[in-house]
Motif scaffolding. Structure first.
Motif, PDB file in Angstrom:
ATOM      1  N   GLY A  49       0.624  -1.367  -0.098  1.00  0.00           N
ATOM      2  CA  GLY A  49       0.349   0.300   0.459  1.00  0.00           C
ATOM      3  C   GLY A  49       0.496   0.864  -0.065  1.00  0.00           C
ATOM      4  O   GLY A  49       2.198   0.801  -0.052  1.00  0.00           O
ATOM      5  N   GLN A  50       0.175   2.478  -0.159  1.00  0.00           N
ATOM      6  CA  GLN A  50       0.931   3.669   0.073  1.00  0.00           C
ATOM      7  C   GLN A  50       1.675   3.653   1.154  1.00  0.00           C
ATOM      8  O   GLN A  50       3.089   4.469   1.459  1.00  0.00           O
ATOM      9  CB  GLN A  50      -0.018   4.705   0.468  1.00  0.00           C
ATOM     10  N   ALA A  51       1.316   3.450   2.694  1.00  0.00           N
ATOM     11  CA  ALA A  51       1.637   3.007   3.919  1.00  0.00           C
ATOM     12  C   ALA A  51       2.916   2.145   3.756  1.00  0.00           C
ATOM     13  O   ALA A  51       4.730   2.555   3.836  1.00  0.00           O
ATOM     14  CB  ALA A  51       0.653   2.259   4.579  1.00  0.00           C
ATOM     15  N   GLY A  91      -1.045   0.398   6.522  1.00  0.00           N
ATOM     16  CA  GLY A  91      -2.282   1.079   6.144  1.00  0.00           C
ATOM     17  C   GLY A  91      -3.562   0.009   6.843  1.00  0.00           C
ATOM     18  O   GLY A  91      -3.275  -0.916   7.240  1.00  0.00           O
ATOM     19  N   ASP A  92      -4.364   1.708   6.520  1.00  0.00           N
ATOM     20  CA  ASP A  92      -5.664   0.879   7.516  1.00  0.00           C
ATOM     21  C   ASP A  92      -6.257  -0.500   7.035  1.00  0.00           C
ATOM     22  O   ASP A  92      -6.547  -2.033   7.777  1.00  0.00           O
ATOM     23  CB  ASP A  92      -6.937   1.891   7.636  1.00  0.00           C
ATOM     24  N   GLY A  93      -6.623  -0.621   5.196  1.00  0.00           N
ATOM     25  CA  GLY A  93      -6.948  -1.744   5.173  1.00  0.00           C
ATOM     26  C   GLY A  93      -5.927  -2.997   5.404  1.00  0.00           C
ATOM     27  O   GLY A  93      -6.414  -4.280   5.143  1.00  0.00           O
ATOM     28  N   ASP A  94      -4.445  -2.585   4.942  1.00  0.00           N
ATOM     29  CA  ASP A  94      -3.485  -3.739   5.600  1.00  0.00           C
ATOM     30  C   ASP A  94      -3.822  -4.050   6.438  1.00  0.00           C
ATOM     31  O   ASP A  94      -3.230  -5.478   6.858  1.00  0.00           O
ATOM     32  CB  ASP A  94      -1.923  -2.933   5.164  1.00  0.00           C
ATOM     33  N   GLY A  95      -3.575  -2.915   7.725  1.00  0.00           N
ATOM     34  CA  GLY A  95      -3.571  -4.046   9.289  1.00  0.00           C
ATOM     35  C   GLY A  95      -4.760  -4.151   9.856  1.00  0.00           C
ATOM     36  O   GLY A  95      -4.948  -5.567  10.268  1.00  0.00           O
TER      37      GLY A  95
HETATM   38  C1  LIG Z   1      -3.408 -10.446  -1.326  1.00  0.00           C
HETATM   39  C2  LIG Z   1      -3.906  -9.194  -1.841  1.00  0.00           C
HETATM   40  N1  LIG Z   1      -5.302  -8.462  -1.493  1.00  0.00           N
HETATM   41  C3  LIG Z   1      -5.119  -7.368  -2.436  1.00  0.00           C
HETATM   42  C4  LIG Z   1      -4.371  -6.596  -3.041  1.00  0.00           C
HETATM   43  C5  LIG Z   1      -4.307  -5.187  -3.977  1.00  0.00           C
HETATM   44  N2  LIG Z   1      -3.799  -4.449  -2.689  1.00  0.00           N
HETATM   45  C6  LIG Z   1      -2.305  -3.472  -2.643  1.00  0.00           C
HETATM   46  S1  LIG Z   1      -3.193  -2.259  -2.149  1.00  0.00           S
HETATM   47  C7  LIG Z   1      -4.463  -2.620  -1.330  1.00  0.00           C
HETATM   48  C8  LIG Z   1      -4.995  -1.760  -0.384  1.00  0.00           C
HETATM   49  C9  LIG Z   1      -3.842  -0.706   0.670  1.00  0.00           C
HETATM   50  O1  LIG Z   1      -4.910   0.182   1.377  1.00  0.00           O
HETATM   51  P1  LIG Z   1      -3.745   0.395   2.956  1.00  0.00           P
HETATM   52  O2  LIG Z   1      -3.657  -0.744   2.817  1.00  0.00           O
HETATM   53  O3  LIG Z   1      -4.992   1.392   3.852  1.00  0.00           O
HETATM   54  O4  LIG Z   1      -2.943   1.441   2.471  1.00  0.00           O
HETATM   55  P2  LIG Z   1      -3.129   2.933   1.799  1.00  0.00           P
HETATM   56  O5  LIG Z   1      -2.561   2.400   0.240  1.00  0.00           O
HETATM   57  O6  LIG Z   1      -4.020   3.208   2.040  1.00  0.00           O
HETATM   58  O7  LIG Z   1      -2.025   3.499   2.505  1.00  0.00           O
HETATM   59  C10 LIG Z   1      -4.934  -3.134  -1.780  1.00  0.00           C
HETATM   60  C11 LIG Z   1      -6.006  -3.788  -1.487  1.00  0.00           C
HETATM   61  C12 LIG Z   1      -3.126  -6.963  -2.795  1.00  0.00           C
HETATM   62  N3  LIG Z   1      -1.965  -6.508  -3.495  1.00  0.00           N
HETATM   63  N4  LIG Z   1      -2.401  -8.406  -2.682  1.00  0.00           N
END
Ligand SMILES: Cc1ncc(C[n+]2csc(CCOP(=O)(O)OP(=O)(O)O)c2C)c(N)n1
Ligand code: SF4
Ligand SMILES: [Mg+2]
Length: 285
Positions: A49-51, A91-95
């Motif tokens: 993710g970006q984080a 990130g919030d999605g990752d964590g």
């Molecule tokens: C197993 C898997 N599922 C989905 C993805 C696609 N993916 C990459 S980053 C991401 C979301 C990132 O969101 P977040 O963790 O909130 O980080 P942010 O970019 O907002 O910092 C997703 C769904 C992936 N790389 N691997």
């Protein structure tokens, strides 16, 4: 010799101008320098993710793991070498989404790691879908009728018995640096949720939106972070007022402190005896 900011200069960040991640990077470097932690004494593990790009922008030991997986990798590193400072970044999605199960049980076990969660309430890298912390009704391509109710990560952390639970704001990097220092000094699992504006994909939860709402817990004279009930109440507070600062402190032995074999010498420095290991494996089969 002491550590300086120059010791930590890494690659040029590729984040959008104005991204809240810059405030977090600045705060992290400040905290590391003020604690006099050398780059070789530190490992930063991230997800995707970006984080997850944060460790690229620092010069130290790093491990870019899979989406949702930095916590188990960080926990393994700490178990192998407890002399290292270990930070996991999500990130919030990752964590709280993909890695939610790992996060929950690492808090319960009280691994001695610091977990920085850049909470922009959106999946930013994949261009703006709703995340587990998106506010109720938040409309995106994947939630055309509005997102369901969000998780309250700090309430989950209090309930799981994390030993340090705090929230910072990327728009106040001095305050955030202070929280990162406290998190790193805690011996046990430290969750630091960081409100991080995403200027490209989240046009609701902006710097101004957060600035109007955040208040510092340390300014509340009678707030006592060792009181779990009070911490739980603060952890659920979200809306017109959002608390930042240390919500909860729950001093208890980390899992590394509980293992007799790790007490004196880090695992990585212990002599490996393959005959003994084979014997143990055969016994278990
Ligand atoms: C197993 C898997 N599922 C989905 C993805 C696609 N993916 C990459 S980053 C991401 C979301 C990132 O969101 P977040 O963790 O909130 O980080 P942010 O970019 O907002 O910092 C997703 C769904 C992936 N790389 N691997
Ligand atoms: S998309 Fe959002 S989180 Fe990603 S770099 Fe740009 S502002 Fe930051
Ligand atoms: Mg996000």
């Amino acid at each position: 010799m002491t550590v300086t900011l120059n010791d930590y200069v890494g690659l040029q960040p590729a984040w959008c101008p104005g991204c809240g991640n810059f405030g977090i990077l600045t705060a992290l470097k400040k905290a590391l320098v003020e604690l006099d932690i050398y780059p070789h004494q530190l490992v930063i593990v991230s997800g995707i993710g970006q984080a997850g790009k944060l460790p690229h922008y620092l010069k130290c030991n790093t491990f870019n793991s899979l989406h949702g997986r930095p916590v188990p990798v960080a926990a393994g590193i700490k178990m192998a070498n407890r002399e290292l400072h270990v930070i996991a970044v999500s990130g919030d999605g990752d964590g709280y989404g993909e890695g939610g199960n790992h996060w929950l049980h690492a808090m319960r076990r009280n691994h001695d790691i610091t977990y920085l969660v850049h909470n922009n309430q959106v999946y930013a890298l994949t261009r703006g879908q709703a995340s587990p912390t998106s506010d109720t009704g938040y409309i995106t391509g994947t939630t055309p009728q509005g997102a369901p109710q969000p998780v309250h990560p700090l309430a989950i952390a209090v309930a799981a018995g994390a030993s340090f639970v705090a929230r910072g704001f990327a728009g106040d990097s001095d305050h955030l640096a202070g929280l990162i220092k406290l998190a790193l000094q805690n011996r046990g699992f430290s969750l630091l949720d960081i409100l991080q504006p995403c200027v490209s994909f989240n046009h609701i939860n902006t710097y101004d939106w957060y600035k109007k709402r955040v208040y510092k817990l340390e300014e509340e004279r009678d707030y006592n972070p060792v009181d779990a009930t009070a911490a739980f109440e603060k952890a659920l507070q979200w809306g017109d007022r959002i608390p930042i600062g240390v919500l909860y402190i729950n001093k208890r032995p980390s899992i590394e402190d509980s293992f007799a074999a790790l007490k004196h010498t880090p695992l990585v420095l212990q002599k490996h005896d393959p005959v003994k290991v084979n014997g143990l494996i055969n016994k278990a089969l």
